[in-house]
Design an enzyme around this catalytic site. Structure first.
Site, PDB file in Angstrom:
ATOM      1  N   ASP A  73       0.841  -1.195   0.000  1.00  0.00           N
ATOM      2  CA  ASP A  73       0.000   0.000   0.000  1.00  0.00           C
ATOM      3  C   ASP A  73       0.876   1.244   0.000  1.00  0.00           C
ATOM      4  OD1 ASP A  73       0.875  -0.684   2.549  1.00  0.00           O
ATOM      5  OD2 ASP A  73      -1.123  -0.912   3.373  1.00  0.00           O
ATOM      6  N   GLU A 132      -5.921   3.109   3.491  1.00  0.00           N
ATOM      7  CA  GLU A 132      -6.450   3.656   4.737  1.00  0.00           C
ATOM      8  C   GLU A 132      -7.924   4.044   4.620  1.00  0.00           C
ATOM      9  OE1 GLU A 132      -5.051   3.517   7.478  1.00  0.00           O
ATOM     10  OE2 GLU A 132      -2.910   3.343   7.102  1.00  0.00           O
TER      11      GLU A 132
END
Length: 384
Positions: A73, A132
């Site tokens: 990520d 997120e």
């Protein structure tokens, strides 16, 4: 090949340019710059137009029988950094407070190794935006990014863990991360003068009763040997002390280690809201949004193989870990492809999402070494 000091400098640069979900343009450009300096002979790169900050890199194998996927990520958090580091965030109010800068650096190190040491199997590296928030993994899948030659047969990913010693690899069979659901509740009553409660319908009183009633869901509807959480972390109501509030807003989160548990909690919360509405004569609007944040459920066969390899590798310090109630959107991809997620210890007093998080950079090379050795081993295996 990238050396340890170069990797640390890469991490420092990434740490200085954190960006929020779907806004990772500077991060994307820097990643492309680093990848562009690697050997290109057996690399293919895809920059999808519909998810422009994402990057997919395919490493073509010498005699492939599968495509091994690895995901990292790339987004950051809306946190004002308080580390005092010389390479602290230069973007006000945004910080890599979850260690995604470490994640990216490890991924770059592993990719660089296989760019120079062509594997037997194909490899797919996915630099994913929006972990997120905004469910980047689900977005990528639904946009068709993993079709054709870009489809992995199995997927792996790591998350840094400040509670583990530097470089330790932690994993477990079964669920590693909880699934999460966002909770938004609006309680609508009738405002009025504080001196005449009989002419109003107090949304604060109804909201307070709702909050207390919700506390019984885990204790009375969930098996006590299983883990579930409901946290209502935000309550907004009223404007002044002598006016009865006609509206209250509650926000929170649900966490569960299985999808079945999350759905059970969701149903019970709906029941509570309906009961409060009837009891107090108010309107209760409940919105539940899970999106792509499913439980991270490790594939049994692949994870057993991964754990056995790490346990028997003398260069790796391996520990079995308990499930975590934190969320991770890699769970969505693991619902579509078999795979394994694991922890990489970065030993720090601060927790994930704290403004003082300072991962131990000694974990970077150890993580790269563990991953390159495992992927090499896995790539040489003939069986599924």
């Amino acid at each position: 090949m990238l050396g340890t000091e170069e990797l640390i400098q890469i991490r420092h640069h990434l740490h200085q340019i954190p960006e929020l979900a779907l806004q990772e343009t500077e991060t994307h450009a820097y990643l492309m710059e680093v990848i562009g300096k690697m050997e290109q002979d057996h690399l293919e790169i895809l920059e999808p137009e519909d998810l422009p900050t994402a990057i997919l890199v395919r490493v073509n194998g010498t005699a492939p029988v599968r495509t091994i996927g690895y995901r990292t990520d790339i987004d950051a958090l809306p946190v004002q950094e308080e580390t005092g580091l010389p390479y602290a965030s230069t973007h006000s109010g945004v910080m890599h407070a979850c260690g995604h800068d470490v994640h990216m650096t490890v991924a770059l190190g592993v990719l660089d190794y296989f760019a120079s040491h062509q594997p037997k199997d194909n490899l797919l590296f996915f630099f994913q935006p929006a972990e997120e928030s905004e469910a980047g993994g689900q977005r990528a899948y639904e946009l068709g990014l993993f079709e054709g030659k870009w489809r992995p047969d199995e997927f792996y990913g790591l998350h840094d863990n400040p509670a583990l010693k530097t470089g330790v690899i932690g994993c477990r069979l079964g669920t590693l991360f909880a699934g999460t659901t966002e909770v938004d509740i609006d309680v609508l009553g009738k405002d009025g003068h504080a001196a005449f409660p009989q002419e109003a319908n107090d949304a604060v009183v109804a909201a307070a009763a709702l909050i207390m009633q919700v506390q019984t869901i885990i204790s009375r509807s969930i098996n006590p040997v299983e883990a579930g959480v409901i946290t209502l972390g935000k309550l907004e109501a009223g404007t002044i002390r002598n006016v009865i509030a006609g509206h209250a807003r509650i926000e929170g989160t649900i966490r569960g280690l299985t999808q079945e548990m999350i759905e059970t909690i969701d149903r019970r919360l709906q029941d509570v809201c309906e009961g409060i509405a009837k009891s107090f004569g108010v309107t209760v609007n409940l919105a539940l949004n899970q999106g792509g944040y499913l439980p991270v459920e490790n594939d049994p066969a692949l994870t057993k193989r991964f754990i056995n390899f790490m346990q028997n590798n003398p260069a790796v310090d391996y520990v079995e870990t308990a499930p975590a109630m934190t969320g991770e959107d890699f769970g969505y991809l693991l619902s579509k492809f078999p795979g394994t997620m694991f922890w990489l210890g970065v030993e720090d007093d601060a927790q994930l999402h704290q403004a003082t998080l300072t991962p131990n950079e000694g974990a970077i090379q150890k993580g790269i070494d563990a991953l390159t050795s495992f992927i090499t081993y896995r790539s040489q295996a003939e069986e599924d």
